[in-house]
Design an enzyme around this catalytic site. Structure first.
Site, PDB file in Angstrom:
ATOM      1  N   HIS A 130     -28.199  15.695  22.389  1.00  0.00           N
ATOM      2  CA  HIS A 130     -27.924  16.721  23.422  1.00  0.00           C
ATOM      3  C   HIS A 130     -29.181  16.993  24.281  1.00  0.00           C
ATOM      4  O   HIS A 130     -30.088  16.187  24.317  1.00  0.00           O
ATOM      5  CB  HIS A 130     -27.348  17.978  22.773  1.00  0.00           C
ATOM      6  N   GLU A 143     -28.374  23.469  18.954  1.00  0.00           N
ATOM      7  CA  GLU A 143     -28.626  22.168  18.331  1.00  0.00           C
ATOM      8  C   GLU A 143     -29.695  21.373  19.094  1.00  0.00           C
ATOM      9  O   GLU A 143     -30.571  20.742  18.503  1.00  0.00           O
ATOM     10  CB  GLU A 143     -27.316  21.364  18.272  1.00  0.00           C
ATOM     11  N   HIS A 162     -29.138  14.734  15.057  1.00  0.00           N
ATOM     12  CA  HIS A 162     -28.179  15.800  15.388  1.00  0.00           C
ATOM     13  C   HIS A 162     -28.147  16.850  14.284  1.00  0.00           C
ATOM     14  O   HIS A 162     -28.722  16.667  13.220  1.00  0.00           O
ATOM     15  CB  HIS A 162     -26.769  15.213  15.550  1.00  0.00           C
ATOM     16  N   GLU A 180     -27.143  13.789  10.713  1.00  0.00           N
ATOM     17  CA  GLU A 180     -26.777  15.199  10.878  1.00  0.00           C
ATOM     18  C   GLU A 180     -27.615  15.933   9.845  1.00  0.00           C
ATOM     19  O   GLU A 180     -27.323  15.912   8.651  1.00  0.00           O
ATOM     20  CB  GLU A 180     -25.278  15.408  10.599  1.00  0.00           C
TER      21      GLU A 180
HETATM   22 ZN   LIG Z   1     -24.728  16.758  18.006  1.00  0.00          ZN
END
Ligand SMILES: [Zn+2]
Length: 362
Positions: A180, A195, A257, A321
């Site tokens: 992002h 995030e 992420h 993640e």
């Molecule tokens: Zn993400």
């Protein structure tokens, strides 16, 4: 640039390769002469061609022009790979429209007016080298009823190279993609922590650690920004990120992420991969093991997924993640410099673990 909206010629799909050179009765009727006395690009045909002997594939696109013109091409690599062909002194006629192709060689062809010229933009899945495309013209042939033509040949990009890795981090080229950024905050935690902030902080720590270990790091972004640019589609943005790794021929591509789920109790660390080389699952397993050791969160395992950046990169890739930003405890961890550094160390140890294991396969 003004987009020309025109009608799609379905006959293109059935045009044979050799037929591309032939005159066609379907040439659009002569249009009224355009402004500045330019010529008209009256019809476009294309076909995929595979050489029986070598299996090499290419795309050929032929444009009929109402008179002799000059045409040339230039490769643009960022933010996404494109070949831009300029056909001097022409405008696209009403029989010419943007094309969506199968993506094996070319994803999309768009026709735009740029001053007195037509620019024909080929969106490519991977960048092409100078020797992989050709732009040339063919004179008109009154006897055969063939107009002047501009021909563009583009070779299909090669498949994945054979990888072999040495142990250690020194001299490795690692592409790091902080998920992002810019207009896209990613997931947002219960106290509004974003995030994109966590992914960048961890990625910068990873960069520092890797560079200290002698690796070369390529970041898809260094600060809070969109990689393709504002107002991009999701695919444009993800393709721009993959292209950073592909264009720079990174050894490894790693996207960072944080997870999110409707149930705030969900938590833990997950690593995703898409098995396109021998090494993707090995990379994901190594990262996952080291991240769980480092962060001590629930081990959700290394899992397969179809995510764009792990599928469309040309090298072993993984998407981590780190933790769930939707979980209040883990949101707090993600925003803390101590945890960010711990997870960065986990990633670097995971990469080291991976190279050590991969070197044993040689
Ligand atoms: Zn993400």
């Amino acid at each position: 640039m003004r987009k020309i909206v025109l009608l799609l010629m379905l006959t293109l799909l059935v045009t044979s390769w050799t037929g591309l050179y032939a005159a066609s009765a379907a040439i659009a009727p002569k249009q009224a002469v355009q402004s500045y006395g330019g010529l008209e690009l009256s019809q476009v045909r294309w076909a995929n061609h595979t050489e029986a002997l070598t299996g090499a594939a290419k795309l050929r696109l032929v444009m009929d022009v109402s008179g002799p013109v000059k045409a040339s091409g230039v490769v643009v690599n960022a933010p996404t790979p494109r070949l831009v062909v300029t056909v001097k002194g022409t405008t696209p006629g009403t029989g010419v429209s943007d094309l969506t192709l199968d993506g094996k060689v070319v994803e999309k062809v768009s026709f735009d007016v740029n001053g007195k010229d037509t620019t024909v933009t080929f969106d490519l899945p991977l960048k092409v080298e100078a020797g992989d495309y050709k732009v040339f013209t063919l004179p008109s042939d009154a006897k055969a009823n063939r107009p002047f033509r501009v021909v563009v040949d583009i070779n299909k990009p090669l498949g994945l190279p054979d990888f072999s890795f040495t142990a250690g981090l020194k001299d490795k080229v690692i592409a790091i993609d902080p998920g992002h950024g810019g207009s896209d905050p990613g997931a947002i935690g219960p106290t509004r922590y974003q995030e994109k902030t966590a992914t960048l902080a961890v990625a910068q720590n990873v960069q520092d650690l890797l560079e200290k270990a002698g690796a070369r790091v390529i970041m898809t972004r260094q600060d809070d920004r969109d990689v393709f640019g504002p107002d991009a589609s999701d695919v444009e943005e993800l393709k721009a990120r993959s292209s950073v790794g592909n264009n720079r021929k990174a050894d490894i591509f790693l996207s960072i992420h944080a997870d999110s789920f409707s149930n705030p109790a969900a938590g833990g660390t997950t690593t995703y991969y898409y098995q396109k080389t021998l090494y993707d699952s090995m990379l994901a397993e190594a990262l996952q093991t080291s991240l769980v050791e480092a962060g001590d969160l629930q081990d959700r395992g290394a899992r397969t997924a179809n995510f764009y950046v792990i599928k469309r990169t040309q090298m072993p890739a993984a998407l981590v993640e780190l933790a769930f930003i939707s979980n209040p405890n883990e949101e707090k961890l993600l925003s803390s410099p101590g945890f960010q550094q711990k997870m960065a160390l986990g990633i670097v140890r995971g990469l080291e673990r991976f190279f050590d294991q991969a070197a044993k396969l040689n």
